[in-house]
Scaffold this active site. Structure first.
Site, PDB file in Angstrom:
ATOM      1  N   ARG A 157     -18.572  44.818  66.911  1.00 33.40           N
ATOM      2  CA  ARG A 157     -17.600  45.634  66.196  1.00 33.40           C
ATOM      3  C   ARG A 157     -16.757  44.015  65.568  1.00 33.40           C
ATOM      4  NH1 ARG A 157     -20.322  49.501  67.029  1.00 33.40           N
ATOM      5  NH2 ARG A 157     -19.653  51.024  67.811  1.00 33.40           N
ATOM      6  N   SER A 204     -10.459  54.918  69.272  1.00 33.86           N
ATOM      7  CA  SER A 204     -11.203  54.213  70.973  1.00 33.86           C
ATOM      8  C   SER A 204      -9.727  53.361  70.313  1.00 33.86           C
ATOM      9  CB  SER A 204     -12.846  53.133  70.573  1.00 33.86           C
ATOM     10  OG  SER A 204     -13.571  54.274  70.895  1.00 33.86           O
ATOM     11  N   GLU A 274      -9.668  46.725  70.649  1.00 32.85           N
ATOM     12  CA  GLU A 274     -10.485  46.836  69.339  1.00 32.85           C
ATOM     13  C   GLU A 274      -9.336  47.841  67.935  1.00 32.85           C
ATOM     14  OE1 GLU A 274     -13.646  50.720  67.664  1.00 32.85           O
ATOM     15  OE2 GLU A 274     -13.874  49.533  69.665  1.00 32.85           O
TER      16      GLU A 274
END
Length: 280
Positions: A157, A204, A274
């Site tokens: 990520r 998320s 995130e």
């Protein structure tokens, strides 16, 4: 290029929160983007807004959209050229049409191709960079460059593109043959059952810490279902935050603070966001 002054931004975020921007700029050619970046002091590339929290006040920010840069081309031999503004679902449809395989685990993730490349989006053990050959970017010096995948630092990520605040213009993907339609339908059913797709949300909220799942940590800390104003930690999937009507930007900031504090107290683990939070 189209420019809209004092533009309302609520509908540009999946959370349905947002105030008025100094301007919204719709880019139609990549050369226009270089011009805009050179002539504006404070800019933000909005993408599809699927993971972006926008302040609900007047903002001295020039927002930039690349959604008109959405061309895709089959280069043959499993290679596909894609501009960054293309909706990721449209890329999935395109590779299904061509019987290419490689991104099935990511099917259903909302957002633009550029957005997923920027932060190396992924799901179910797959990441978008697994099938990238090269990326075309605008760097910190406003230069348009093509960079091979091997030359870009990529991790879970996160990417060098994100760290250096480069802008993704396009990418070339390399796929195998044999699109797995059954896998796509299976994951679509899972997402519909396990994610609060009927509520405004940003996907998320937190990255999964190494060796852990954020959702399980949130449940263990006792904050699933916690509410601040109209913002709630989802009872469907605790790593999602839901807007139950008229939630405010500060409600989101506060509920994130509470979740991180409770998880740290319970497990000793510091959650990392995130989602992208714009601070003006």
């Amino acid at each position: 290029m189209k420019i809209y002054k004092y533009h309302h931004m609520r509908e540009y975020s999946n959370m349905k929160i947002g105030g008025n921007a100094k301007e919204m700029i719709i880019i139609e050619k990549k050369e226009e983007l270089v011009e805009v970046l050179k002539t504006r002091e404070k800019t933000f590339l909005i993408g599809n807004g699927t993971n972006t929290l926008i302040p609900d006040r007047d903002m001295d920010i020039s927002f930039i959209s690349l959604n008109k840069l959405n061309r895709k081309e089959d280069l043959g031999d499993g290679r596909v050229y894609v501009e960054s503004g293309l909706n990721f679902d449209d890329l999935i449809d395109f590779i299904e049409e061509k019987n290419y395989s490689g991104l099935e685990n990511l099917a259903g993730i909302p957002g633009s191709v550029g957005g997923l490349i920027y932060m190396n989006g992924g799901a179910y053990g797959s990441e978008v960079f697994d099938h990238i050959e090269e990326v075309e970017i605008i760097d910190e010096n406003f230069e348009i460059r093509k960079i091979k995948k091997s030359e870009i630092y990529v991790t879970y990520r996160n990417t060098e593109i994100q760290k250096k605040n480069w802008i993704v213009i396009s990418a070339v993907f390399k796929f195998e043959m044999g699109f797995d339609k059954e896998r796509v339908l299976e994951l679509k059913e899972k997402r519909e059952a396990r994610h609060p797709l009927s509520m405004p949300n940003l996907g998320s909220t937190f990255k999964n810490p190494e060796g852990h799942f954020s959702a399980k940590l949130i449940i263990a800390a006792g904050v699933q279902g916690h509410r601040v104003g109209d913002m709630q930690v989802s009872n469907v999937h605790p790593n999602f935050l839901e807007n139950h009507g008229n939630a405010k930007y500060n409600d989101v900031i506060e509920i994130i603070r509470i979740v991180k504090e409770k998880v740290k107290l319970d497990s000793g683990i510091e959650l990392e966001e995130e989602i992208v939070i714009i601070e003006d």
